[in-house]
Design a protein around this motif. Structure first.
Motif, mmCIF file in Angstrom:
data_model
loop_
_atom_site.group_PDB
_atom_site.id
_atom_site.type_symbol
_atom_site.label_atom_id
_atom_site.label_comp_id
_atom_site.label_asym_id
_atom_site.label_seq_id
_atom_site.Cartn_x
_atom_site.Cartn_y
_atom_site.Cartn_z
ATOM 1 N N ILE A 40 38.499 47.377 40.715
ATOM 2 C CA ILE A 40 39.366 46.662 39.753
ATOM 3 C C ILE A 40 40.596 47.501 39.405
ATOM 4 N N LYS A 42 42.754 49.722 36.951
ATOM 5 C CA LYS A 42 42.863 49.916 35.506
ATOM 6 C C LYS A 42 42.685 48.595 34.761
ATOM 7 N N SER A 82 49.833 44.615 42.575
ATOM 8 C CA SER A 82 50.250 43.215 42.527
ATOM 9 C C SER A 82 50.590 42.831 41.088
ATOM 10 N N TYR A 83 51.861 42.791 40.774
ATOM 11 C CA TYR A 83 52.271 42.597 39.372
ATOM 12 C C TYR A 83 53.358 41.537 39.212
ATOM 13 N N ARG A 108 51.157 44.594 32.270
ATOM 14 C CA ARG A 108 50.875 44.403 33.691
ATOM 15 C C ARG A 108 49.460 44.859 34.079
ATOM 16 N N PHE A 109 48.797 45.586 33.213
ATOM 17 C CA PHE A 109 47.458 46.086 33.559
ATOM 18 C C PHE A 109 46.322 45.192 33.060
ATOM 19 N N ASN A 111 43.657 42.439 33.247
ATOM 20 C CA ASN A 111 42.935 41.803 34.352
ATOM 21 C C ASN A 111 42.588 40.340 34.058
ATOM 22 N N ASP A 112 42.090 39.699 35.121
ATOM 23 C CA ASP A 112 41.788 38.255 35.088
ATOM 24 C C ASP A 112 40.319 37.962 34.759
ATOM 25 N N ARG A 150 41.265 40.297 28.667
ATOM 26 C CA ARG A 150 41.397 39.543 29.933
ATOM 27 C C ARG A 150 41.903 38.129 29.669
ATOM 28 N N TYR A 153 44.320 34.086 35.017
ATOM 29 C CA TYR A 153 45.590 34.131 35.750
ATOM 30 C C TYR A 153 46.076 32.727 36.128
ATOM 31 N N TRP A 160 38.625 38.056 43.957
ATOM 32 C CA TRP A 160 37.533 38.669 43.196
ATOM 33 C C TRP A 160 36.648 37.632 42.513
ATOM 34 N N ILE A 186 40.221 42.884 48.542
ATOM 35 C CA ILE A 186 41.122 42.566 47.444
ATOM 36 C C ILE A 186 42.519 43.101 47.710
HETATM 37 C C1 LIG Z 1 48.221 42.509 37.273
HETATM 38 S S1 LIG Z 1 47.184 43.640 38.075
HETATM 39 C C2 LIG Z 1 46.011 44.078 36.828
HETATM 40 C C3 LIG Z 1 45.819 45.595 36.721
HETATM 41 C C4 LIG Z 1 45.122 46.254 37.877
HETATM 42 N N1 LIG Z 1 43.684 46.237 37.670
HETATM 43 C C5 LIG Z 1 45.624 47.666 38.091
HETATM 44 O O1 LIG Z 1 44.852 48.617 38.105
HETATM 45 O O2 LIG Z 1 46.824 47.846 38.252
HETATM 46 C C6 LIG Z 1 46.343 42.498 39.114
HETATM 47 C C7 LIG Z 1 45.367 43.144 40.061
HETATM 48 O O3 LIG Z 1 44.231 43.635 39.357
HETATM 49 C C8 LIG Z 1 43.044 43.367 40.078
HETATM 50 N N2 LIG Z 1 42.207 42.467 39.277
HETATM 51 C C9 LIG Z 1 42.581 41.702 38.230
HETATM 52 N N3 LIG Z 1 41.532 41.058 37.713
HETATM 53 C C10 LIG Z 1 40.460 41.393 38.444
HETATM 54 C C11 LIG Z 1 39.089 41.045 38.405
HETATM 55 N N4 LIG Z 1 38.603 40.205 37.515
HETATM 56 N N5 LIG Z 1 38.267 41.608 39.320
HETATM 57 C C12 LIG Z 1 38.736 42.468 40.252
HETATM 58 N N6 LIG Z 1 40.026 42.845 40.333
HETATM 59 C C13 LIG Z 1 40.879 42.315 39.447
HETATM 60 C C14 LIG Z 1 43.461 42.748 41.392
HETATM 61 O O4 LIG Z 1 43.599 43.760 42.342
HETATM 62 C C15 LIG Z 1 44.823 42.163 41.067
HETATM 63 O O5 LIG Z 1 45.650 42.055 42.202
#
Ligand SMILES: C[S@@+](CC[C@H](N)C(=O)[O-])C[C@H]1O[C@@H](n2cnc3c(N)ncnc32)[C@H](O)[C@@H]1O
Length: 193
Positions: A40, A42, A82-83, A108-109, A111-112, A150, A153, A160, A186
């Motif tokens: 995942i 951050k 991916s932001y 931007r950090f 998650n979904d 969370r 999205y 994921w 991913i």
């Molecule tokens: C906008 S960023 C969120 C922050 C990201 N986790 C990071 O470390 O930069 C979107 C990315 O986070 C990861 N992500 C977001 N939600 C997730 C989830 N529920 N499970 C796994 N990966 C997730 C995916 O790789 C996605 O492309």
């Protein structure tokens, strides 16, 4: 006694607070970014309790057209993450993006999580402030300090969310190879067998 879940911030008050931080271009002090795991990456965690409806964070970044967003998505190296958030402007419905790739802020950090899931504790709203569209997170329910923030999205077929990936996550017998394969899936767009 009033339960925590009944505590609510009126929409006008939450909007006023959002306005304040958006104009200052600052994150409100109430969240922190922490590393979750290698799949995942951050995530953003509440450092305090949030009432339902309370302003949390702005999804900060560069406002660009959808076409420019699609170009950047193709041309950015996968190491950048991916932001890029695609949306329709709340005024006029123009297709736009906010590219958070180089933002120094926390939005931007986040998650979904699917809307119906208890983990989904925030809503992303599109507002129009100072003649520009902005993306803002508000608490969907009462959020306890320490919880990860969370939101949904709103994108179909997120990798994921596929059952196989979730099963691997949940399965304590997952080994490093499994985690690596999920990560490749991913981040690298490979398919899981
Ligand atoms: C906008 S960023 C969120 C922050 C990201 N986790 C990071 O470390 O930069 C979107 C990315 O986070 C990861 N992500 C977001 N939600 C997730 C989830 N529920 N499970 C796994 N990966 C997730 C995916 O790789 C996605 O492309």
């Amino acid at each position: 006694m009033i339960s925590e879940s009944c505590l609510k911030v009126p929409a006008a008050e939450a909007r006023k607070e959002a306005d304040h931080y958006i104009k200052l271009k600052l994150d409100k002090d109430g969240c922190e970014v922490k590393h979750i795991n290698d799949v995942i990456g951050k995530g953003v965690f509440a450092k305090k309790d949030y009432k339902k409806g309370e302003f949390i964070l702005e999804y900060d970044g560069e406002l660009i057209s959808r076409r420019e967003g699609e170009n950047r998505e193709k041309n950015y190296s996968s190491a950048l993450g991916s932001y890029i958030f695609f949306f329709k402007s709340p005024q006029g419905g123009k297709k736009l993006c906010i590219d958070g790739t180089f933002s120094k802020r926390m939005g931007r950090f986040v998650n979904d999580a699917p809307r119906h899931d208890h983990q989904c504790n925030a809503d992303m709203e599109k507002l129009f402030i100072d003649y520009r569209p902005v993306l803002v997170l508000f608490a969907r329910r009462f959020i306890k300090a320490g919880e990860e923030i969370r939101y949904d999205y709103g994108v179909k077929n997120l990798p994921w969310r596929c059952k196989k990936v979730l099963d691997m996550h949940m399965n304590s017998s997952s080994n490093a190879n499994d985690i690596h394969r999920v990560s490749q899936f991913i981040y690298g767009g490979n398919s899981l067998s």
